[in-house]
Design a protein around this motif. Sequence first.
Motif, PDB file in Angstrom:
ATOM      1  N   CYS A   1       0.812  -1.217   0.000  1.00  0.00           N
ATOM      2  CA  CYS A   1       0.000   0.000   0.000  1.00  0.00           C
ATOM      3  C   CYS A   1       0.848   1.270   0.000  1.00  0.00           C
ATOM      4  O   CYS A   1       0.318   2.368  -0.196  1.00  0.00           O
ATOM      5  N   LEU A   2       2.130   1.167   0.251  1.00  0.00           N
ATOM      6  CA  LEU A   2       3.002   2.338   0.235  1.00  0.00           C
ATOM      7  C   LEU A   2       3.349   2.721  -1.204  1.00  0.00           C
ATOM      8  O   LEU A   2       3.604   1.858  -2.041  1.00  0.00           O
ATOM      9  N   LYS A   3       3.360   4.026  -1.482  1.00  0.00           N
ATOM     10  CA  LYS A   3       3.747   4.545  -2.795  1.00  0.00           C
ATOM     11  C   LYS A   3       4.860   5.577  -2.601  1.00  0.00           C
ATOM     12  O   LYS A   3       4.882   6.302  -1.598  1.00  0.00           O
ATOM     13  N   SER A   4       5.745   5.642  -3.557  1.00  0.00           N
ATOM     14  CA  SER A   4       6.847   6.605  -3.448  1.00  0.00           C
ATOM     15  C   SER A   4       6.431   7.958  -4.024  1.00  0.00           C
ATOM     16  O   SER A   4       5.690   8.028  -5.014  1.00  0.00           O
ATOM     17  N   CYS A   5       6.906   9.005  -3.383  1.00  0.00           N
ATOM     18  CA  CYS A   5       6.659  10.365  -3.862  1.00  0.00           C
ATOM     19  C   CYS A   5       7.442  10.593  -5.153  1.00  0.00           C
ATOM     20  O   CYS A   5       8.620  10.218  -5.242  1.00  0.00           O
ATOM     21  N   ASP A   6       6.813  11.217  -6.137  1.00  0.00           N
ATOM     22  CA  ASP A   6       7.477  11.440  -7.429  1.00  0.00           C
ATOM     23  C   ASP A   6       8.683  12.361  -7.313  1.00  0.00           C
ATOM     24  O   ASP A   6       9.603  12.280  -8.126  1.00  0.00           O
ATOM     25  N   ASP A   7       8.686  13.221  -6.277  1.00  0.00           N
ATOM     26  CA  ASP A   7       9.779  14.186  -6.136  1.00  0.00           C
ATOM     27  C   ASP A   7      10.900  13.671  -5.238  1.00  0.00           C
ATOM     28  O   ASP A   7      12.055  13.581  -5.658  1.00  0.00           O
ATOM     29  N   CYS A   8      10.563  13.327  -3.972  1.00  0.00           N
ATOM     30  CA  CYS A   8      11.611  12.971  -3.007  1.00  0.00           C
ATOM     31  C   CYS A   8      11.908  11.480  -2.954  1.00  0.00           C
ATOM     32  O   CYS A   8      12.957  11.067  -2.449  1.00  0.00           O
ATOM     33  N   GLY A   9      10.999  10.655  -3.419  1.00  0.00           N
ATOM     34  CA  GLY A   9      11.229   9.207  -3.422  1.00  0.00           C
ATOM     35  C   GLY A   9      10.898   8.521  -2.121  1.00  0.00           C
ATOM     36  O   GLY A   9      11.001   7.285  -2.040  1.00  0.00           O
ATOM     37  N   ASP A  10      10.487   9.242  -1.071  1.00  0.00           N
ATOM     38  CA  ASP A  10      10.070   8.622   0.179  1.00  0.00           C
ATOM     39  C   ASP A  10       8.718   7.930  -0.013  1.00  0.00           C
ATOM     40  O   ASP A  10       7.995   8.220  -0.964  1.00  0.00           O
ATOM     41  N   PHE A  11       8.383   7.049   0.955  1.00  0.00           N
ATOM     42  CA  PHE A  11       7.174   6.234   0.797  1.00  0.00           C
ATOM     43  C   PHE A  11       6.057   6.720   1.713  1.00  0.00           C
ATOM     44  O   PHE A  11       6.276   6.991   2.898  1.00  0.00           O
ATOM     45  N   PHE A  12       4.851   6.783   1.147  1.00  0.00           N
ATOM     46  CA  PHE A  12       3.710   7.336   1.869  1.00  0.00           C
ATOM     47  C   PHE A  12       2.462   6.507   1.597  1.00  0.00           C
ATOM     48  O   PHE A  12       2.371   5.779   0.606  1.00  0.00           O
ATOM     49  N   CYS A  13       1.495   6.649   2.503  1.00  0.00           N
ATOM     50  CA  CYS A  13       0.191   6.048   2.274  1.00  0.00           C
ATOM     51  C   CYS A  13      -0.582   6.927   1.278  1.00  0.00           C
ATOM     52  O   CYS A  13      -0.172   8.052   0.973  1.00  0.00           O
TER      53      CYS A  13
END
Length: 341
Positions: free
Chosen positions: A283-295
Amino acid sequence: MKNEIKQDYRAAVDILQSLQGVPISKPMIALDESFDQCRRWRRRLELATAKNWNAAAIDAADRLRGTLDILRMRSTHAIDDLARLTQPRLKPTATSVYRDIEGLRGEFEDVKVDRANQRITVQTSSISLEYVELGSFEICLNWKFIKESSPYEVLAVEPNCPSSNDSVTHPHVQGESLCEGEGSDAIRRALDEGRIYDFFCIVDHVLRNYNPDSAYVQIEDWNGISCKACGDNVNEDDAVGCCKCETELCLDCSTSCDSCVDRFCSECISSCDGCGDDVCQMCLKSCDDCGDFFCNNCLFEGTCDDCITKQNDASEEDRRKAEQTVATVHPIRDVEAAVPA
């Protein structure tokens, strides 16, 4: 039929020779082996405890308890071996041993006499203890070692092992060794006196009775599932399987994903870098800018809140710089326009 009678009588003669000709083995040999096993599992328990390996520590403790039970059993055998040296006993004959073998054929459905390997093997009927089906067992007596402390083995025909210990096939059988309990003296005396029929019937009786005080695994925990995280045994209905790796866990050791609500083990669950909620890796997706993972709740069109804020701040800064540039350039143009030709 005649061949079977000859074979049984010759086996009876062989057994009688073993009873008369083989000296009682030194009981300390078996005790030394048990001492070594106890020391080995104690060291593993100490190492696992020192490193906070909870599941490994619980497993080592269970194994140590089992080896201590075997040590206790062998110690009892050693004491009995020494006591029997001075006890009077019945004198078997080839005829009495032969009649015992014939009696076994009437008592058990499957009886095998193997003179080449000096073994008699009987198969019990199916055994059930408190609604747990354990199946049939083979009791195999090696008469070459009939005067030693443990000259026989107990093997499950179709093992129904508890999930917590696959070396246990019966509450009182670990590996191929029977914890004889109160039947120990009767078993040893039957063997010493060449009462082969009584020996097999006593062992069969021990297998059909349950003593929770000497069980390697309690019968009420037989169909439970061992949690791979903490090692606790839980009812099969209360166990939870990790939705990714299928590891079996108790409810307390599993974590629910706040996005999909499925439960996962600690290796397959993560946390959102934004809100900190427990979220599975699927369910985690990476941010297009920073690459961190978020719900999903912490992403807007593939971008996290921090990156959106930074983008907005950058846009605002660019707008202010543009306004300042325009404000600086326009007054100069006005002055130049006012100078006459």
